[in-house]
Design an enzyme around this catalytic site. Sequence first.
Site, PDB file in Angstrom:
ATOM      1  N   GLU A 174     -27.666  44.334  15.315  1.00 15.84           N
ATOM      2  CA  GLU A 174     -26.391  44.863  15.824  1.00 15.84           C
ATOM      3  C   GLU A 174     -26.000  44.201  17.126  1.00 15.84           C
ATOM      4  OE1 GLU A 174     -27.189  46.295  18.878  1.00 15.84           O
ATOM      5  OE2 GLU A 174     -29.223  45.862  18.149  1.00 15.84           O
ATOM      6  N   GLU A 317     -29.700  42.537  17.922  1.00 14.42           N
ATOM      7  CA  GLU A 317     -29.120  41.495  17.051  1.00 14.42           C
ATOM      8  C   GLU A 317     -29.882  41.319  15.741  1.00 14.42           C
ATOM      9  OE1 GLU A 317     -28.936  37.685  18.975  1.00 14.42           O
ATOM     10  OE2 GLU A 317     -27.679  38.410  20.624  1.00 14.42           O
TER      11      GLU A 317
END
Lengths: 358, 358
Positions: A174, A317
């Site tokens: 994310e 991420e």
Amino acid sequence: MSKLENTIAAVTGLDEEAMKQAAARQDQLTKPQGSLGVLEELSIRLAGIQGDPFPAIDRKVIIVMAGDHGVVAEGVSAFPQEVTPQMVANFVAGGAGINVLARHSGAEVRVVDMGVAANIDDPAVIDRKVKPGTDNMVEGPAMTRDEAIACLEAGIEIAEAEVDAGADLLGTGEMGIGNTTPSSAILTVFSGVGVEQATGRGTGIDNGALNVKREVIRRAIEVNRPDPDDGIDVLAKVGGLEIGGLAGVILGGAARRVPVIIDGFISGAAALVAARICPAARQYMIASHVSVEPGHKLILDELGLKPMLFMDMRLGEGTGAALAAGIVEASTRILAEMATFADAGVSEKTGEESSKQR
Amino acid sequence: MSKLENTIAAVTGLDEEAMKQAAARQDQLTKPQGSLGVLEELSIRLAGIQGDPFPAIDRKVIIVMAGDHGVVAEGVSAFPQEVTPQMVANFVAGGAGINVLARHSGAEVRVVDMGVAANIDDPAVIDRKVKPGTDNMVEGPAMTRDEAIACLEAGIEIAEAEVDAGADLLGTGEMGIGNTTPSSAILTVFSGVGVEQATGRGTGIDNGALNVKREVIRRAIEVNRPDPDDGIDVLAKVGGLEIGGLAGVILGGAARRVPVIIDGFISGAAALVAARICPAARQYMIASHVSVEPGHKLILDELGLKPMLFMDMRLGEGTGAALAAGIVEASTRILAEMATFADAGVSEKTGEESSKQR
């Protein structure tokens, strides 16, 4: 039934027979029984997930979802909100940490706009924007219940599309400036852990901002009174659009019998939401690393998941998931490629203890 | 000077300038400073080792050394001694755990006979047999001082040959029925940790055999009185031929400025020997996993090394080193391939805190 209800109903138990066969083979391989630890456990669980005593990982995909957070207006992050779309562009260009680590692990990266507060006009980004950022959760719910369900269903559909295209291992990732704040709120609501322990420095705020962040989380919970028994309610009131999307990815993977590697703190919050909505989905979750963000370990404990990597990482991420993907794949190769005692003509353990050592 | 003395003299400090440049670049990459934790630290240390602000790993080699142990006559292992040559054959055939994990990491495997108590008549095995197994250390030294030096120098020469052939990352691995016993003895002598804490179940002995093993270690130390300040003396009196060889590999790697990944408990004992003989060699050691064998964590603490992987493994062979090799390589790719804030047009941290967050 709705897409979400259908998906939840489709999440079933693991294939015990395949797991028994995989475990029996592990015990015949040329090593002391149990001596490959988590690699053995993973291979057996993957057998149960895939329903195959020789599970295989052929296509790994990390799904990176981006969303913005109205709560950044309160000063909870060290970076400005414009960084969210800038990093989305960086993901597409291949220059971010997740791109490098996914390439290294042989994983593909999908980038999804779940709710960036800017126009993302790039065909390489999957557009599932539910709205341009959540509302400020200290003033009311971050999103409506319908929006929360839309996030979950978007994630389910994305997981389904990847599985249809051949993915047999998914990872979560994310990007969203401010998203450790809703993650800490979610942890607090679900676990009963205090806001102090559930809240850390995120990308690196100072002590003053940390106190503000904790106060913001307390107020958001007080104002919204999320129901800890209702995962959708918690997601709607103190969650995030990318968090809901990732919870959907986990549910969609589980429903299609594909394991999902959980990255760091924010992905962990999504996993908590998924587990509350559908407890059976936990069996399909694989923990990767444990983050510096102090709430991450608490989330993993809550989920009953054991991390493999202790790397002091806190980037998100999907970077931890990408590193772990290679290890998960390695576990299947151990099962498939190692010689047995009989094949290799290696003597087994002496004495009568051999069957008790597992 | 002897080969060993020359090698020790050739182990020098890391290149501070290259490390400074690598650290400065890490701080410009598109992530919060320090947020890739150990990956950042590794890349900076590799810069210092290679003397290059952009270190690269192109050829990874795991050196698996085998040796037997006279002390097995005391009943300290769950497996018979014949398993050592059987597993050497398995390594050559490619069917062991290390073969699978090395293939997965893109690492090569070298198999070395340092002292197997059987004829190994296989051109695929590097023959550096110092003698066919150590002597029983409860009756006197495991080997002579000259034999210990021969082991160290064999390891140095093997490391040199691999580096000459292009290896830029070495990993240690071993096979030797009974070899947790000398490893626990080495830990006890060097660290002052009690025999109880330093000694575990190895490949899986029961409580009775564990008590025997501890008593054997106490007697071996009492009979031989190894000098904890003299690494060669400790290796000779309570060590092993493969342990000496691996200590030599570490010294040889360090002298050629090549990092060496330390596998598990026995490799850790070899690292303790290397560090006592040449303290500067520690900077070239990279810890991989922490083993179930309880003494392993104590060894890593003693060496000041931090493991990355918590996988409940206890196989040895270099399996932890092979898994970690991929992560070490990943750290160099982060440094080389990630975009900077300037490249990617990503905004940096707000406020005045940014330089303090490392």
